[in-house]
Motif scaffolding. Structure first.
Motif, PDB file in Angstrom:
ATOM      1  N   ASP A 405       0.887  -1.209  -0.072  1.00 62.88           N
ATOM      2  CA  ASP A 405       0.044   0.036   0.080  1.00 62.88           C
ATOM      3  C   ASP A 405       0.847   1.386   0.075  1.00 62.88           C
ATOM      4  O   ASP A 405       0.379   2.435   0.138  1.00 62.88           O
ATOM      5  N   GLY A 406       2.248   1.185  -0.077  1.00 62.74           N
ATOM      6  CA  GLY A 406       3.143   2.213  -0.182  1.00 62.74           C
ATOM      7  C   GLY A 406       3.800   2.552   1.350  1.00 62.74           C
ATOM      8  O   GLY A 406       4.908   2.954   1.311  1.00 62.74           O
ATOM      9  N   LYS A 407       3.303   1.860   2.252  1.00 62.10           N
ATOM     10  CA  LYS A 407       3.949   1.872   3.497  1.00 62.10           C
ATOM     11  C   LYS A 407       4.324   0.394   4.079  1.00 62.10           C
ATOM     12  O   LYS A 407       5.239   0.408   4.799  1.00 62.10           O
ATOM     13  N   THR A 408       3.595  -0.451   3.853  1.00 59.32           N
ATOM     14  CA  THR A 408       3.831  -1.916   4.300  1.00 59.32           C
ATOM     15  C   THR A 408       3.772  -2.749   3.229  1.00 59.32           C
ATOM     16  O   THR A 408       3.210  -2.705   1.929  1.00 59.32           O
ATOM     17  N   LEU A 409       4.823  -3.678   3.347  1.00 62.71           N
ATOM     18  CA  LEU A 409       4.708  -4.825   2.299  1.00 62.71           C
ATOM     19  C   LEU A 409       3.826  -5.775   2.829  1.00 62.71           C
ATOM     20  O   LEU A 409       3.942  -6.490   4.012  1.00 62.71           O
ATOM     21  N   TYR A 410       2.934  -6.546   2.068  1.00 57.95           N
ATOM     22  CA  TYR A 410       2.281  -7.531   2.471  1.00 57.95           C
ATOM     23  C   TYR A 410       2.769  -8.757   1.816  1.00 57.95           C
ATOM     24  O   TYR A 410       2.971  -8.767   0.663  1.00 57.95           O
ATOM     25  N   VAL A 411       2.920  -9.880   2.418  1.00 55.20           N
ATOM     26  CA  VAL A 411       3.545 -11.005   2.031  1.00 55.20           C
ATOM     27  C   VAL A 411       2.512 -12.415   2.015  1.00 55.20           C
ATOM     28  O   VAL A 411       1.738 -12.510   3.201  1.00 55.20           O
ATOM     29  N   ALA A 412       2.215 -13.117   1.071  1.00 51.65           N
ATOM     30  CA  ALA A 412       1.688 -14.326   1.253  1.00 51.65           C
ATOM     31  C   ALA A 412       2.674 -15.373   1.368  1.00 51.65           C
ATOM     32  O   ALA A 412       3.459 -15.804   0.738  1.00 51.65           O
ATOM     33  N   ASP A 413       2.554 -15.807   2.728  1.00 53.47           N
ATOM     34  CA  ASP A 413       3.527 -16.820   3.476  1.00 53.47           C
ATOM     35  C   ASP A 413       2.948 -17.981   3.306  1.00 53.47           C
ATOM     36  O   ASP A 413       2.263 -18.480   4.431  1.00 53.47           O
ATOM     37  N   CYS A 414       3.083 -18.533   2.342  1.00 56.26           N
ATOM     38  CA  CYS A 414       2.285 -19.684   1.905  1.00 56.26           C
ATOM     39  C   CYS A 414       2.260 -21.070   2.733  1.00 56.26           C
ATOM     40  O   CYS A 414       1.318 -21.765   3.172  1.00 56.26           O
ATOM     41  N   GLU A 415       3.456 -21.565   3.291  1.00 52.77           N
ATOM     42  CA  GLU A 415       3.426 -22.651   3.864  1.00 52.77           C
ATOM     43  C   GLU A 415       2.939 -22.560   5.540  1.00 52.77           C
ATOM     44  O   GLU A 415       2.925 -23.670   6.247  1.00 52.77           O
ATOM     45  N   VAL A 416       2.804 -21.423   6.080  1.00 53.44           N
ATOM     46  CA  VAL A 416       2.115 -21.051   7.099  1.00 53.44           C
ATOM     47  C   VAL A 416       0.685 -20.711   6.890  1.00 53.44           C
ATOM     48  O   VAL A 416      -0.257 -20.263   7.623  1.00 53.44           O
ATOM     49  N   SER A 417       0.387 -20.589   5.779  1.00 51.65           N
ATOM     50  CA  SER A 417      -1.109 -20.107   5.439  1.00 51.65           C
ATOM     51  C   SER A 417      -1.363 -19.059   5.808  1.00 51.65           C
ATOM     52  O   SER A 417      -2.728 -18.604   6.575  1.00 51.65           O
ATOM     53  N   ALA A 418      -0.437 -17.924   5.875  1.00 56.11           N
ATOM     54  CA  ALA A 418      -0.386 -16.801   6.496  1.00 56.11           C
ATOM     55  C   ALA A 418      -0.453 -15.429   5.521  1.00 56.11           C
ATOM     56  O   ALA A 418       0.042 -15.495   4.562  1.00 56.11           O
ATOM     57  N   ILE A 419      -0.847 -14.254   5.886  1.00 54.25           N
ATOM     58  CA  ILE A 419      -0.672 -13.127   5.501  1.00 54.25           C
ATOM     59  C   ILE A 419       0.157 -12.184   6.208  1.00 54.25           C
ATOM     60  O   ILE A 419      -0.252 -12.162   7.460  1.00 54.25           O
ATOM     61  N   ARG A 420       1.533 -11.718   6.055  1.00 55.19           N
ATOM     62  CA  ARG A 420       2.407 -11.182   6.882  1.00 55.19           C
ATOM     63  C   ARG A 420       2.258  -9.648   6.381  1.00 55.19           C
ATOM     64  O   ARG A 420       2.297  -9.235   5.135  1.00 55.19           O
ATOM     65  N   ALA A 421       2.495  -8.822   7.474  1.00 51.51           N
ATOM     66  CA  ALA A 421       2.883  -7.407   7.066  1.00 51.51           C
ATOM     67  C   ALA A 421       4.272  -6.716   7.452  1.00 51.51           C
ATOM     68  O   ALA A 421       4.670  -7.241   8.570  1.00 51.51           O
ATOM     69  N   VAL A 422       4.910  -6.539   6.571  1.00 50.39           N
ATOM     70  CA  VAL A 422       6.356  -6.185   6.613  1.00 50.39           C
ATOM     71  C   VAL A 422       6.716  -4.733   6.532  1.00 50.39           C
ATOM     72  O   VAL A 422       6.309  -4.113   5.662  1.00 50.39           O
ATOM     73  N   ALA A 423       7.430  -4.073   7.565  1.00 47.74           N
ATOM     74  CA  ALA A 423       7.586  -2.516   7.416  1.00 47.74           C
ATOM     75  C   ALA A 423       8.645  -2.278   6.356  1.00 47.74           C
ATOM     76  O   ALA A 423       9.424  -2.947   6.207  1.00 47.74           O
ATOM     77  N   LEU A 424       8.198  -1.404   5.321  1.00 50.36           N
ATOM     78  CA  LEU A 424       9.023  -0.779   4.425  1.00 50.36           C
ATOM     79  C   LEU A 424       9.950   0.083   5.126  1.00 50.36           C
ATOM     80  O   LEU A 424       9.815   0.552   6.392  1.00 50.36           O
ATOM     81  N   PRO A 425      11.100   0.449   4.554  1.00 52.64           N
ATOM     82  CA  PRO A 425      12.354   1.198   5.079  1.00 52.64           C
ATOM     83  C   PRO A 425      11.804   2.623   5.603  1.00 52.64           C
ATOM     84  O   PRO A 425      10.701   3.250   5.080  1.00 52.64           O
ATOM     85  N   ASN A 426      11.979   3.051   6.706  1.00 52.86           N
ATOM     86  CA  ASN A 426      11.707   4.363   7.397  1.00 52.86           C
ATOM     87  C   ASN A 426      10.266   4.188   8.316  1.00 52.86           C
ATOM     88  O   ASN A 426       9.984   5.237   8.786  1.00 52.86           O
ATOM     89  N   GLN A 427       9.706   2.933   8.293  1.00 45.05           N
ATOM     90  CA  GLN A 427       8.599   2.712   9.226  1.00 45.05           C
ATOM     91  C   GLN A 427       9.109   2.069  10.368  1.00 45.05           C
ATOM     92  O   GLN A 427      10.330   1.468  10.588  1.00 45.05           O
ATOM     93  N   GLN A 428       8.395   2.229  11.477  1.00 46.88           N
ATOM     94  CA  GLN A 428       8.737   1.723  12.817  1.00 46.88           C
ATOM     95  C   GLN A 428       8.739   0.247  13.264  1.00 46.88           C
ATOM     96  O   GLN A 428       9.367  -0.228  13.766  1.00 46.88           O
ATOM     97  N   SER A 429       7.706  -0.448  12.789  1.00 48.01           N
ATOM     98  CA  SER A 429       7.555  -1.718  13.073  1.00 48.01           C
ATOM     99  C   SER A 429       8.235  -2.474  12.240  1.00 48.01           C
ATOM    100  O   SER A 429       8.824  -2.316  11.101  1.00 48.01           O
ATOM    101  N   GLY A 430       8.357  -3.959  12.617  1.00 46.77           N
ATOM    102  CA  GLY A 430       8.951  -4.979  12.015  1.00 46.77           C
ATOM    103  C   GLY A 430       8.023  -5.843  11.305  1.00 46.77           C
ATOM    104  O   GLY A 430       7.420  -5.312  10.219  1.00 46.77           O
TER     105      GLY A 430
END
Length: 554
Positions: A405-430
């Motif tokens: 979405d421009g701030k967060t990288l969303y990841v289809a993490d298939c072997e845990v059947s999950a959707i993960r949110a990953v901070a892009l550079p200059n964002q606070q969260s991990g």
């Protein structure tokens, strides 16, 4: 999960299979994954890759391959006694497993090298519910271009008989039907090669080796269809320039059309390879995710472990990252892009000069700085699991889809059947998990947070504040609200018992305006959804034909 095996009559009396496993040299796991039992102190990376071999007086007869629900890639069931005189490799695998995928080319190379002496039998023991379906396995046989028989061990009966503990596990059986070796994990080619050569020498001397090749009734000989695509893995829509890029994965090429399906160009000869050059001479091997920047298209060339750059004006292909060899070890060291080995790059996403790479084989997210041509690990510690936290401490499991979405990288993490949110550079969260809980926590449940269950989701696309999910093994498209962590089915239920399902294991998603383009992988087509009114159609490709070489093989 382990069961006892029936005792077998060996040369020195009756011994159960577990006796062989206990007394043989320790099994060394190259990169053993998906252990049914908890390995505990097993190292993240096994630098030594070996096949434990049984001494002459400690071998046991290989148990019969009974308990499977179907045989595929062959005309009928195969018994161990049918294979007397042949050296046999049993490959216990499951179609979702990246390590199993990495083992298949090794087995294909051994089959080619020892075509007169060796027979490989795949024992498909499912992780996911969807993988118990023989039709899903048949499609995987075609998608992975497997040329040996497969038994569908849907209820783990053969798995338990052979006391297998992880995918992949390989057994080596001599021409007299005795187990002579066992190994777990990927990277066992050299050990298997040496062990097979040894068995050939022994059994030529004993005159117990049958060197007449066996032929099987392969699934590809019966696969027919009217689509010019063959297992398209990903799709990328470029609304600004009215272009659609299709990873025609098992045709090993990139198909470029306008958004209505009219051919613009095709890159790749239609056969697996890694040649650079003009579109008509270049080759790929199972291309997957793509990213576009003006007249430059970047492609994750999965089986080649490369990133390729396609100049859309000059119609040329150039390798820009990777060595062409899989790197199993380097999860933490970056460097010059053409000197660092990759490990099954599956999807790409471009932000400025940074190309984000879903490195499925490393269970990490990497970046490629396109300006400086430098590769770097970005998120993930390389351990296959689901764990949130700082970028370098979090764990992923075969990430295979990226969107933002421009701030967060969303990841289809298939072997845990999950959707993960990953901070892009200059964002606070991990890294944080939106939905999904573990390697064996999957299903088909709408809800919020921990209530949600997906099944091996491979694709994601952000649109209008929501993350659309290709819930691959459920053959559905779902919509996830990243703030509320709510997930609901958008499309995918069949219209009735006589109707064809809307999708068949969709793996890639991309938006152009309010139109969602879907790589409907197992149906060999691109579906188009108008998200405003939920109408679904199949993109009619104009001027696109199957590659001549590949169409002859299919």
């Amino acid at each position: 999960m382990s069961g006892s095996a029936p005792a077998s009559q060996g040369r020195r009396g009756i011994r159960p299979l577990r006796w062989f496993i206990a007394m043989a040299l320790p099994v060394v796991a190259g990169l053993s994954v998906y252990a049914i039992v908890q390995w505990g102190t097993a190292p993240l990376l096994g630098k030594a890759r070996a096949l434990s071999e049984a001494p002459e007086d400690r071998r046991v007869e290989a148990p019969e391959l009974t308990g499977g629900v179907a045989w595929l890639n062959t005309a009928g069931p195969i018994r161990m006694k049918d294979l007397r005189g042949k050296i046999v490799v049993l490959d216990f695998w499951t179609l979702c497993c990246i390590n199993c995928m990495h083992t298949l080319p090794d087995l294909a190379n051994l089959e080619k090298k020892y075509g007169n002496q060796l027979v490989v039998i795949g024992v498909h023991t499912a992780k996911y519910d969807n993988e118990r379906d023989s039709e899903s396995i048949r499609k995987a046989i075609l998608r992975y271009e497997i040329t040996h028989p497969i038994v569908n061990d849907a209820y783990m009966k053969i798995w338990r008989t052979y006391e297998v503990q992880s995918w992949p596990t390989l057994y080596l059986i001599d021409p007299e039907g005795f187990i002579v070796g066992r190994g777990a994990g990927e990277g066992l080619y050299d050990a298997l090669d040496a062990a097979i050569a040894k068995q050939i020498k022994i059994h030529r001397q004993k005159k117990t080796l049958n060197e007449k090749p066996l032929r099987f009734d392969l699934a590809r000989q019966h696969e027919k269809g009217d689509s010019p695509l063959f297992f398209p893995g990903k799709v990328l829509a470029d609304a600004e320039h009215n272009r659609l890029f299709i990873a025609d994965s098992t045709h090993h090429r990139i198909v470029i059309t306008d958004l209505n399906g009219k051919k613009i160009a095709i890159a790749g000869v239609g056969e697996p390879g890694r040649a650079d050059g003009g579109f008509d001479k270049a080759s790929f091997n199972d291309p997957q995710g793509m990213a576009v920047d003006g007249d430059m298209l970047y492609v994750a060339d999965r089986k080649n472990h490369l990133i390729r750059a396609l100049d859309l004006k000059a119609q040329t292909v150039k390798t820009i990252a990777g060595t062409g060899e899989q790197d199993r070890e380097n999860r933490f060291g970056g460097g010059a892009a053409l000197k660092i080995g990759l490990n099954s790059p599956w999807d790409l996403l471009l932000r400025g000069n940074l190309l984000y790479i879903a490195m499925a084989g490393h269970h990490q997210i990497w970046t490629l700085d396109l300006k400086n041509r430098q590769l770097s690990p970005y998120a993930g510690n390389g351990r296959e699991n689901i764990f949130d936290g700082a970028l370098t401490q979090a764990s992923f499991a075969q990430p295979s889809g990226l969107t933002t979405d421009g701030k967060t990288l969303y990841v289809a993490d298939c072997e845990v059947s999950a959707i993960r949110a990953v901070a892009l550079p200059n964002q606070q969260s991990g890294v944080k998990t939106l939905v999904g809980e573990g390697l064996f926590e999957f299903g088909d449940t709408d809800g919020v947070g921990k209530e949600v269950r997906l099944q091996h989701a491979l694709g994601v696309a952000f649109h209008d504040g929501k993350v659309y999910v290709a819930d691959t093994y459920n053959s559905k498209i779902k919509v996830l609200d990243p703030e509320k962590r709510s997930c609901t089915t958008f499309l995918g239920d069949a219209g009735g018992w006589l109707a064809d399902p809307l999708f068949s294991e969709p793996a890639g998603l991309s938006f152009a305006g309010d139109k969602l383009y879907i790589a409907d992988t197992n149906a060999h087509r691109i579906r188009v959804v108008d998200v405003k009114n939920k109408t679904v159609s199949t993109l009619k490709l104009e001027g696109v034909e199957p590659p001549r070489i590949a169409s002859a093989a299919n």
